[in-house]
Design a protein around this motif. Structure first.
Motif, PDB file in Angstrom:
ATOM      1  N   UNK A  92      47.557  39.071  40.277  1.00  0.00           N
ATOM      2  CA  UNK A  92      47.559  39.417  38.855  1.00  0.00           C
ATOM      3  C   UNK A  92      47.967  38.236  37.980  1.00  0.00           C
ATOM      4  N   UNK A  93      48.909  37.442  38.444  1.00  0.00           N
ATOM      5  CA  UNK A  93      49.312  36.257  37.682  1.00  0.00           C
ATOM      6  C   UNK A  93      48.171  35.239  37.613  1.00  0.00           C
ATOM      7  N   UNK A  94      47.467  35.050  38.726  1.00  0.00           N
ATOM      8  CA  UNK A  94      46.348  34.106  38.732  1.00  0.00           C
ATOM      9  C   UNK A  94      45.232  34.605  37.817  1.00  0.00           C
ATOM     10  N   UNK A  95      44.895  35.885  37.902  1.00  0.00           N
ATOM     11  CA  UNK A  95      43.839  36.437  37.053  1.00  0.00           C
ATOM     12  C   UNK A  95      44.244  36.428  35.589  1.00  0.00           C
ATOM     13  N   UNK A  96      45.524  36.510  35.319  1.00  0.00           N
ATOM     14  CA  UNK A  96      46.007  36.481  33.946  1.00  0.00           C
ATOM     15  C   UNK A  96      46.163  35.081  33.383  1.00  0.00           C
ATOM     16  N   UNK A  97      45.838  34.071  34.163  1.00  0.00           N
ATOM     17  CA  UNK A  97      45.912  32.699  33.677  1.00  0.00           C
ATOM     18  C   UNK A  97      47.256  32.036  33.887  1.00  0.00           C
ATOM     19  N   UNK A  98      48.060  32.577  34.769  1.00  0.00           N
ATOM     20  CA  UNK A  98      49.384  32.015  35.025  1.00  0.00           C
ATOM     21  C   UNK A  98      49.438  31.302  36.378  1.00  0.00           C
ATOM     22  N   UNK A  99      48.397  30.554  36.682  1.00  0.00           N
ATOM     23  CA  UNK A  99      48.346  29.839  37.955  1.00  0.00           C
ATOM     24  C   UNK A  99      49.473  28.823  38.068  1.00  0.00           C
ATOM     25  N   UNK A 100      49.857  28.230  36.944  1.00  0.00           N
ATOM     26  CA  UNK A 100      50.930  27.234  36.965  1.00  0.00           C
ATOM     27  C   UNK A 100      52.280  27.848  37.327  1.00  0.00           C
ATOM     28  N   UNK A 101      52.427  29.161  37.201  1.00  0.00           N
ATOM     29  CA  UNK A 101      53.644  29.852  37.659  1.00  0.00           C
ATOM     30  C   UNK A 101      53.459  30.476  39.038  1.00  0.00           C
ATOM     31  N   UNK A 102      52.247  30.967  39.311  1.00  0.00           N
ATOM     32  CA  UNK A 102      51.998  31.668  40.570  1.00  0.00           C
ATOM     33  C   UNK A 102      52.041  30.715  41.762  1.00  0.00           C
ATOM     34  N   UNK A 103      51.500  29.527  41.617  1.00  0.00           N
ATOM     35  CA  UNK A 103      51.447  28.598  42.753  1.00  0.00           C
ATOM     36  C   UNK A 103      52.838  28.125  43.182  1.00  0.00           C
ATOM     37  N   UNK A 104      53.703  27.668  42.260  1.00  0.00           N
ATOM     38  CA  UNK A 104      55.058  27.299  42.707  1.00  0.00           C
ATOM     39  C   UNK A 104      55.842  28.492  43.267  1.00  0.00           C
ATOM     40  N   UNK A 105      55.625  29.669  42.696  1.00  0.00           N
ATOM     41  CA  UNK A 105      56.291  30.870  43.209  1.00  0.00           C
ATOM     42  C   UNK A 105      55.825  31.160  44.629  1.00  0.00           C
ATOM     43  N   UNK A 106      54.530  31.009  44.873  1.00  0.00           N
ATOM     44  CA  UNK A 106      53.985  31.208  46.216  1.00  0.00           C
ATOM     45  C   UNK A 106      54.569  30.196  47.200  1.00  0.00           C
ATOM     46  N   UNK A 107      54.717  28.955  46.776  1.00  0.00           N
ATOM     47  CA  UNK A 107      55.301  27.934  47.657  1.00  0.00           C
ATOM     48  C   UNK A 107      56.763  28.238  47.972  1.00  0.00           C
ATOM     49  N   UNK A 108      57.533  28.620  46.972  1.00  0.00           N
ATOM     50  CA  UNK A 108      58.952  28.932  47.198  1.00  0.00           C
ATOM     51  C   UNK A 108      59.099  30.129  48.126  1.00  0.00           C
ATOM     52  N   UNK A 109      58.322  31.176  47.898  1.00  0.00           N
ATOM     53  CA  UNK A 109      58.400  32.368  48.748  1.00  0.00           C
ATOM     54  C   UNK A 109      57.968  32.027  50.172  1.00  0.00           C
ATOM     55  N   UNK A 110      56.938  31.195  50.311  1.00  0.00           N
ATOM     56  CA  UNK A 110      56.497  30.785  51.649  1.00  0.00           C
ATOM     57  C   UNK A 110      57.567  30.007  52.390  1.00  0.00           C
TER      58      UNK A 110
END
Length: 70
Positions: free
Chosen positions: A44-62
């Motif tokens: 939902x964040x990526x589709x909403x245009x928040x890729x710049x927040x979703x990608x670092x969040x994905x890296x931290x969670x990973x």
């Protein structure tokens, strides 16, 4: 005397059942969050245009899950 013994045993057994239920609910909540809710939030964040927040969040969670699994 038997009433007191019955009451003590009842609280003991239902206390154990209550603790087991809380542990099971916590485990189920963690599972639902990590498997169901988290991917939907990230997509939902990526589709909403928040890729710049979703990608670092994905890296931290990973990284956190990688370190927690060891």
């Amino acid at each position: 005397m038997l009433t007191i013994l019955f009451t003590i045993c009842m609280f003991w057994i239902f206390g154990k059942i209550l603790i087991f239920g809380i542990k099971a609910a916590w485990g189920l909540s963690k599972f639902l969050f990590t498997v169901v809710l988290l991917p939907f939030v990230l997509v939902g964040m990526v589709l909403g245009g928040l890729l710049f927040l979703a990608f670092p969040l994905l890296l931290v969670i990973g990284i956190v899950f990688l370190l927690a699994s060891r």
